[in-house]
Design an enzyme around this catalytic site. Sequence first.
Site: not given
Length: 332
Positions: A143, A195
């Site tokens: 990765s 949020k």
Amino acid sequence: MKRIVAVVVALALFFFGVMASLFNVLWASDWQDTINEYTSSEFPPSFVVEEGNTSNKIAILNIEGTIMDTGSQGVFSSEAYNHELTIEALKEIISSDDIKGILLNVNSPGGGVYESAEIHKYLMEAKEAGKTIYSSMGGMAASGGYYVSAPADKIFASDETLTGSIGVIMQSINYSQLAEDYGVEFETYASGDMKEMLSGHRDPSKEEQEYVQNMVDSMYQDFVDVVAEGRGMDQKRVKELADGRIYLGEDAMDNGLVDEMGYLEDAMASMKESIGGNPQIIEYGQGQGNRLLLNYGAASLMDRLMGKTEIAQIESLLKNRQGIEPMYLYEK
């Protein structure tokens, strides 16, 4: 009884005598220079690994461990990776006319998207400055570990190297069912519907899922672009390889992610031949300092004295994985 006490005292004196002699030998040897360099105020610290032409240097840059900016680390830290040190080392390498080549010593499962991208940025600047870049991938360069290797002019891996895992992951822990089972209720006051995105106390909405997936897809495309550019590969071919799977070294070479099979010394020999002359070899990163300390268990001892046990490490991992931080990380 007196004989036992005498034997214990004699053994203790012998032990401390041996330790004192060993300390004196080490202090009088080249280790003093190594310790002095590591503990000096110069940052980033570098070590001369092999003497040679000081105007024709090769810099080894250690990228070992999870690529995350975890803040400043002291001498007795067992963390192998220091992001600030890595970036400052790259800046110093770029500005030095004497350093002709960079050999990345990568042994990492990846890490943060931001940190990986920042390393890549400075490696590209180093290439533009005319530096030759090789990457030697150790036990793992997956990765983000592969992301930072992709710009290299030549990538080395061994038969045992785990690499690939090209992709992005974002996750959080959903403990809403656990809270419900124990009668725990959450009172939340948020300024907007998004949020609370990926908050662990409730299931994500469809809008949140789509929004987060779009973010992941965008960062995945950035990863594909980096590999395609670095390896000179077609994006379609990169995407065929970039489904998150890992490859062993031979497989990675067969599919174009790796150039040659070999270890760090093989990569160094190849770079010396490419650079030419008799280059001085210097090393950045915490590889030498950590090896010095870990050989005597100092880092492990300090962790235990400071309460950094396995449980504390698990708690830290859970804390860091909670939320929406994107990762170029191979999850073992």
